[in-house]
Design an enzyme around this catalytic site. Structure first.
Site, PDB file in Angstrom:
ATOM      1  CD  GLU A  99       6.501   5.370  -0.146  1.00 34.75           C
ATOM      2  OE1 GLU A  99       6.184   4.695  -1.153  1.00 34.75           O
ATOM      3  OE2 GLU A  99       5.933   6.428   0.180  1.00 34.75           O
ATOM      4  CG  HIS A 132      -7.665  10.258  -4.775  1.00 33.89           C
ATOM      5  ND1 HIS A 132      -7.490  10.426  -6.118  1.00 33.89           N
ATOM      6  CD2 HIS A 132      -6.772   9.325  -4.400  1.00 33.89           C
ATOM      7  CE1 HIS A 132      -6.509   9.633  -6.543  1.00 33.89           C
ATOM      8  NE2 HIS A 132      -6.068   8.946  -5.526  1.00 33.89           N
ATOM      9  CG  ASP A 182       3.634   7.625  -1.893  1.00 34.08           C
ATOM     10  OD1 ASP A 182       4.640   8.149  -1.380  1.00 34.08           O
ATOM     11  OD2 ASP A 182       3.340   6.432  -1.725  1.00 34.08           O
TER      12      ASP A 182
END
Length: 513
Positions: free
Chosen positions: A265, A92, A154
């Site tokens: 957030e 990632h 997240d």
């Protein structure tokens, strides 16, 4: 500073190093429990990442059986004057950080130790392999023990070692610190080819070096992570602001108050009916609607959303009174409040449906020129005027996250570089393309990222890149600032031949200062 599309593709007429490798016997008689893969599929895997901006062809991909295999691979690399080693988690990375040009890529997800998730209920901690996915840790800890780690990212399909090598940030960071703050012990294979168990009281210099160390000092093969009781349910809420100063006031109030939500957030969205960048991006449920007629008459090109969540348990807690008490302190636009209730597991896995949809449409596999940075509180208003309201007024075809964090929740002994101010904002531009983007379209996104970075430099903003990527020593020195000397000394101690993490482009084999 940022990559242009596919910096180094190996041309068809490039000499194939794989045959030379086998002929020279560099990896012959390595005696690992896992396997060495020279195949086209493995090499292709090792030369790609989620960012899709870089491609670096490795010599081989190593599927290790455990930490001992990692030791053998690094020691074999040390015997060569040029060979490097990169640890690859779930791929990632954005800018080729986990690649090794003509080097060895260790597939951390293949480690047998990843299947061991050992929970100690008495000590309220869990031992997990460095290549284990946080999503698997969540499922095991919650379903089997009703426990969970305190701090998350997240997106959960990331490896434990990968996020700890950066920091690991999400809506719980204001309370518990990043994921690096919830670790009490690590097992690390250093660039010297040694397995060392370390903590804040034992081999502490290695412990603090590796946390946020970008893989430069060692490969994390095991981590001990603190746990807490997992709630049953989450009340997930989004509220909207037209004014940035009111948005930041409320966000900062929530992260500095003793009584607050469990998750805080925020994000910026376009003041339009654009289905990706605009009003619809705020909705939590298909039954909800965003009515723009209730917006103030004088609103700018972008709006702001504060996203919060409160934990509660079935048959014990009623979140209504606490939610109303906390929201009652805020200045949001009263017609724009959206909320739903989810199980704790579903809340933490909330990005999964986004991934599923992106894979279905083909955009998960296209390039993602993401930009992540920390911007000091003292500069965030100017950043909003110049960047959010101007450069990014049409959106980025994906989330534009921004929310405040507290420096006091970060340990200055870690290797992470942070802004100087006590409070700073995460800014994350999570760009997506359409299914078949052109090279010019990708380059345009990359150039806009570069424009934002140069804007910060030109205006003297106190900022640091998160998940940083630079191409020169000068840029890395500027990034680390006063910590550069410490970073170099740590490298000399734990990876003196500069074998590890070449994709970061901080050091090279036989590096000269």
């Amino acid at each position: 500073m940022l990559a242009c599309l596919v910096e180094r593709l190996v041309a068809e007429n490039d000499p194939d190093p794989i045959h030379d490798l086998e002929k020279d016997g560099v990896l012959k008689n390595l005696n690992i429990e896992g396997s060495i893969d020279y195949g086209v599929t493995a090499i292709s895997l090792g030369s790609r990442d989620f960012g899709g901006l870089y491609s670096e062809k490795p010599l081989a991909v190593i599927r290790t059986g455990g930490a001992d295999d990692v030791v053998r691979v690094i020691r074999r690399a040390l015997e060569s004057p040029t060979l490097t080693v990169a640890a690859r988690g779930n791929g990632h990375s954005i800018n080729g950080q986990a690649m090794a040009h003509h080097g060895l890529v260790i597939d951390m997800k293949s480690m047998a130790d990843n299947n061991r998730i050992d929970v100690n209920v008495n000590s309220m901690c869990v031992d997990v392999g460095g290549g284990a996915l946080w999503s698997d840790v969540l499922k095991h800890c919650v379903s089997e023990y009703g426990l969970a780690p305190k701090s998350w990212t997240d997106y959960l399909h990331l490896t434990v070692g990968g996020t700890l090598s950066n920091a690991g940030v999400s809506g719980q960071t204001f309370r518990f610190g990043p994921q690096t703050s919830t670790v009490t012990e690590l097992e690390v294979v250093t660039g010297n080819g040694e397995i060392i168990v370390c903590s804040n009281s034992h081999n502490s210099q290695l412990f603090f070096s590796v946390l946020g160390g970008l893989g430069q000092f060692g490969i994390i093969t095991r981590a001990r992570v603190l746990l807490q009781p997992a709630p049953d349910m989450v009340r997930w809420i989004r509220v909207v602001y037209s004014e940035f100063d009111e948005f930041t006031h409320d966000a900062e109030l929530l992260i500095t108050s003793q009584e607050s939500f469990d998750y805080v957030e925020g994000f910026v969205f376009v003041n339009s009916d654009d289905p990706v960048n605009g009003w619809l991006s705020v909705l939590l449920d298909s039954n909800q609607a965003f009515d723009p007629t209730h917006l103030p008459k004088k609103t700018g090109p972008v709006l702001y959303c504060l996203e919060v969540a409160l934990h509660y348990n079935n048959n014990h807690d009623d979140p209504f009174m606490m939610v109303e008490k906390l929201l009652g302190k805020l200045r949001y636009l009263k017609h724009f409040r959206f909320e739903i209730d989810l199980t704790y597991m579903n809340f933490l896995s909330r990005v999964d449906h986004v991934e599923e949809a992106a894979r279905g449409s083909g955009i998960w596999a296209t390039p993602h020129p993401w930009l992540n940075m920390f911007v000091s509180k003292k500069d965030i208003d100017a950043f909003n005027r110049i960047v959010f309201q101007n450069i990014l007024k049409n959106g980025v075809n994906g989330p534009i996250l921004t929310y405040p964090l507290l420096r006091s929740k970060w340990d200055n002994r870690w290797s992470v570089a942070l802004p100087k101010n006590e409070m700073f904002y995460l800014v994350a531009l999570l760009r997506f393309t359409h299914a078949h983007p052109t090279e010019s379209e990708i380059n345009e996104m990359v150039e806009q990222n570069e424009e934002i970075v140069q804007t910060c430099i030109k205006n003297g903003f106190d900022f640091k890149m998160y998940l940083p990527h630079y191409n020169s020593t000068v840029e890395w020195k500027r990034h680390f600032g006063e910590q550069w000397g410490r970073f170099v000394n740590r490298k000399r101690q734990f990876d003196p031949k500069y074998v590890l993490a070449p994709g970061q482009k901080i050091f090279t084999r036989n590096h000269q200062f």
